[in-house]
Design an enzyme around this catalytic site. Structure first.
Site, PDB file in Angstrom:
ATOM      1  N   TYR A 142       0.823  -1.204   0.000  1.00  0.00           N
ATOM      2  CA  TYR A 142       0.000   0.000   0.000  1.00  0.00           C
ATOM      3  C   TYR A 142       0.864   1.264   0.000  1.00  0.00           C
ATOM      4  O   TYR A 142       0.477   2.287  -0.540  1.00  0.00           O
ATOM      5  CB  TYR A 142      -0.890   0.039   1.252  1.00  0.00           C
ATOM      6  CG  TYR A 142      -2.232  -0.611   1.111  1.00  0.00           C
ATOM      7  CD1 TYR A 142      -2.344  -1.947   0.740  1.00  0.00           C
ATOM      8  CD2 TYR A 142      -3.398   0.099   1.371  1.00  0.00           C
ATOM      9  CE1 TYR A 142      -3.576  -2.547   0.641  1.00  0.00           C
ATOM     10  CE2 TYR A 142      -4.636  -0.504   1.267  1.00  0.00           C
ATOM     11  CZ  TYR A 142      -4.718  -1.830   0.900  1.00  0.00           C
ATOM     12  OH  TYR A 142      -5.943  -2.425   0.798  1.00  0.00           O
ATOM     13  N   LYS A 189       2.614 -15.390   2.319  1.00  0.00           N
ATOM     14  CA  LYS A 189       2.866 -16.107   1.066  1.00  0.00           C
ATOM     15  C   LYS A 189       4.371 -16.379   1.036  1.00  0.00           C
ATOM     16  O   LYS A 189       5.105 -15.936   0.134  1.00  0.00           O
ATOM     17  CB  LYS A 189       2.390 -15.235  -0.121  1.00  0.00           C
ATOM     18  CG  LYS A 189       2.377 -15.942  -1.463  1.00  0.00           C
ATOM     19  CD  LYS A 189       1.254 -16.947  -1.623  1.00  0.00           C
ATOM     20  CE  LYS A 189       1.406 -17.698  -2.932  1.00  0.00           C
ATOM     21  NZ  LYS A 189       0.479 -18.827  -3.080  1.00  0.00           N
ATOM     22  N   ASP A 221      -3.577 -18.038   0.047  1.00  0.00           N
ATOM     23  CA  ASP A 221      -4.570 -18.718  -0.800  1.00  0.00           C
ATOM     24  C   ASP A 221      -5.255 -19.837  -0.021  1.00  0.00           C
ATOM     25  O   ASP A 221      -6.483 -19.985  -0.046  1.00  0.00           O
ATOM     26  CB  ASP A 221      -3.921 -19.244  -2.102  1.00  0.00           C
ATOM     27  CG  ASP A 221      -2.604 -19.974  -1.880  1.00  0.00           C
ATOM     28  OD1 ASP A 221      -2.061 -19.926  -0.754  1.00  0.00           O
ATOM     29  OD2 ASP A 221      -2.115 -20.601  -2.839  1.00  0.00           O
ATOM     30  N   ASP A 245      -6.519  -6.842   4.149  1.00  0.00           N
ATOM     31  CA  ASP A 245      -7.656  -6.178   3.504  1.00  0.00           C
ATOM     32  C   ASP A 245      -8.589  -7.235   2.899  1.00  0.00           C
ATOM     33  O   ASP A 245      -9.797  -7.211   3.092  1.00  0.00           O
ATOM     34  CB  ASP A 245      -7.121  -5.236   2.416  1.00  0.00           C
ATOM     35  CG  ASP A 245      -8.242  -4.494   1.715  1.00  0.00           C
ATOM     36  OD1 ASP A 245      -9.177  -4.038   2.401  1.00  0.00           O
ATOM     37  OD2 ASP A 245      -8.186  -4.376   0.468  1.00  0.00           O
ATOM     38  N   ASP A 249     -12.413  -8.779   4.544  1.00  0.00           N
ATOM     39  CA  ASP A 249     -13.705  -8.709   3.830  1.00  0.00           C
ATOM     40  C   ASP A 249     -14.321 -10.103   3.730  1.00  0.00           C
ATOM     41  O   ASP A 249     -15.518 -10.283   3.929  1.00  0.00           O
ATOM     42  CB  ASP A 249     -13.534  -8.153   2.406  1.00  0.00           C
ATOM     43  CG  ASP A 249     -13.828  -6.660   2.342  1.00  0.00           C
ATOM     44  OD1 ASP A 249     -13.603  -5.977   3.359  1.00  0.00           O
ATOM     45  OD2 ASP A 249     -14.279  -6.175   1.282  1.00  0.00           O
TER      46      ASP A 249
HETATM   47  C1  IPM Z   1     -10.444  -0.937   4.127  1.00  0.00           C
HETATM   48  C2  IPM Z   1     -10.651  -0.312   2.771  1.00  0.00           C
HETATM   49  C3  IPM Z   1      -9.469   0.579   2.433  1.00  0.00           C
HETATM   50  C4  IPM Z   1      -8.232  -0.291   2.392  1.00  0.00           C
HETATM   51  C5  IPM Z   1      -9.632   1.392   1.130  1.00  0.00           C
HETATM   52  C6  IPM Z   1     -10.856   2.279   1.176  1.00  0.00           C
HETATM   53  C7  IPM Z   1      -8.402   2.207   0.831  1.00  0.00           C
HETATM   54  O1  IPM Z   1     -10.876  -1.289   1.811  1.00  0.00           O
HETATM   55  O2  IPM Z   1     -10.316  -0.183   5.116  1.00  0.00           O
HETATM   56  O3  IPM Z   1     -10.421  -2.167   4.200  1.00  0.00           O
HETATM   57  O4  IPM Z   1      -7.951  -0.928   1.370  1.00  0.00           O
HETATM   58  O5  IPM Z   1      -7.532  -0.348   3.398  1.00  0.00           O
HETATM   59 MG    MG Z   2     -11.014  -3.257   2.596  1.00  0.00          MG
END
Ligand code: IPM
Ligand code: MG
Length: 371
Positions: A142, A189, A221, A245, A249
């Protein structure tokens, strides 16, 4: 108690969900006799519109000086669909995380019994799911150097980590494991990436100092697959920025809705609280977004202040709302409650210390309909 909270509503549904979280802070003030000072600032697309940049130095300074930052969401589709745009809303969030040195992003995933039927996983796979992701937040790909060749035909993003960057979050994750079920999984990884091998080395060394913690190592993975087939095996997941990240999710939908996942980002001195979901622009202004992830992020804020009763009062109120089916349309298609009403009722439950009758609930709903 007095605290200074800097509120950054951001883009899309950000302002609506943050408004509900602010109602909750005010309700806690009144139920527990605190006085939290709230001030607002701009970040993301709304800051680009007003200031030409996704975050200003003034906003960063205010974030540094606050006891905590409460953030809504960042991002707008016009930027997503145009990769050539140089100034992007997300840069504001990344700059804020980096400037406040918020290196440890904590994303807890708890199962709510009431929601297990809307989870994409089978009920049998959801038993005993209770995990937390410790995601490194200020390093890795990042923040590495980015290049785009002059002819626009090649690009690169550098991923780098230092021992110090890994050590400080690994320590937090190990400590968390000792307060939970004593299991830590490093997701990396290491069969391909040099940075991952450094993560493994640091974590293997640190494991000696935490003999009660069982440590295992999974390639990302495989971890993604394990998350779907057997999520109950995880307790603390430790991982670098980008894997965190993605994995967080994925883990969030186990509960049935991304709209339920809160997060805390902790650094050397500052702390920030935000839902894990995005700005959901399709829902902006429609009063249909789920405010619970933001409200639960506020509960994490009170935990951070060691105000545990207050945090528990918020979680009790959210559990009550779920049980009473006071939920938005991501959770129910039958009579979904609007975002603002979910916020009103959760705040009301906190103020009344749980003494809420259904009649009052319907009264509030009716009131909102009239307005
Ligand atoms: C998160 C989001 C952010 C990230 C984006 C909005 C930059 O997806 O906080 O998970 O990738 O960190
Ligand atoms: Mg995110």
């Amino acid at each position: 108690m007095n605290k200074n909270i800097f509120v950054l509503p951001g883009d899309g549904i950000g302002p609506e969900i943050v408004l509900q979280a602010v109602k909750v802070i005010k309700a806690i003030d009144s139920a527990f006799d605190h006085k939290f000072e709230l001030s607002n600032g701009l970040i993301g697309a709304s800051s680009i519109r007003d200031n030409g940049e996704p975050i200003t130095d003034k906003v960063i300074k205010k974030g540094k000086n606050a006891d905590a930052v409460l953030l809504g969401a960042i991002g707008e589709p016009e930027y997503d669909n145009d990769p050539s745009i140089k100034v992007r809303p997300e840069q504001g969030l990344l700059k804020l995380r980096k400037s406040l040195s918020l290196y440890s992003n904590i994303r807890p995933v708890s199962m709510y019994d009431i929601l297990k039927d809307i989870s994409p996983l089978k009920n049998k796979n959801l038993k005993n799911v209770d995990l937390v992701v410790y995601r490194e937040l200020t390093g890795g790909i990042y923040f590495g150097e980015k290049t785009l060749s002059e002819d626009g035909r090649s690009a690169s993003d550098l991923c780098s980590y230092s021992v110090e960057e890994i050590t400080r979050i690994a320590k937090m994750a190990f400590e968390a494991a000792t307060n939970r079920r004593n299991k830590l999984t490093l997701v990396d990884k290491a069969n391909v990436l040099e940075t991952s091998r450094l993560w493994r080395k640091v974590v293997q060394e640190m494991a000696q100092k935490f003999p009660s913690v069982e440590v295992d190592y999974l390639y990302v993975d495989n971890a993604a697959m394990q998350m779907v087939i057997n999520p109950a095996q995880f307790d603390v997941i430790l991982t670098e920025n980008m894997f965190g990240d993605i994995i967080s999710d994925l883990s969030s939908v186990l509960t049935g809705s991304l709209g339920m996942l809160p997060s805390a980002s902790i650094g050397k001195s500052a702390a920030m609280f935000e839902p894990c979901h995005g700005s959901y622009p399709q829902a902006a202004g429609k009063d249909i977004a789920n405010p619970m992830a933001t409200i639960l992020s506020v509960a994490m804020m009170y935990d951070h202040f060691e105000m545990f009763k207050e945090a528990q009062a918020i979680r009790n109120a959210v559990n009550w709302a779920l049980k009473e089916n006071v939920v938005t349309e991501d959770i129910t298609t039958e009579n979904p409650t609007r975002c603002s009403v979910v916020g009103d009722l959760i705040a009301h439950y906190i103020e009344e210390k749980g003494e809420v009758s259904l009649n009052k609930r319907y009264m509030t709903e009716a009131l909102n309909t009239v307005i």
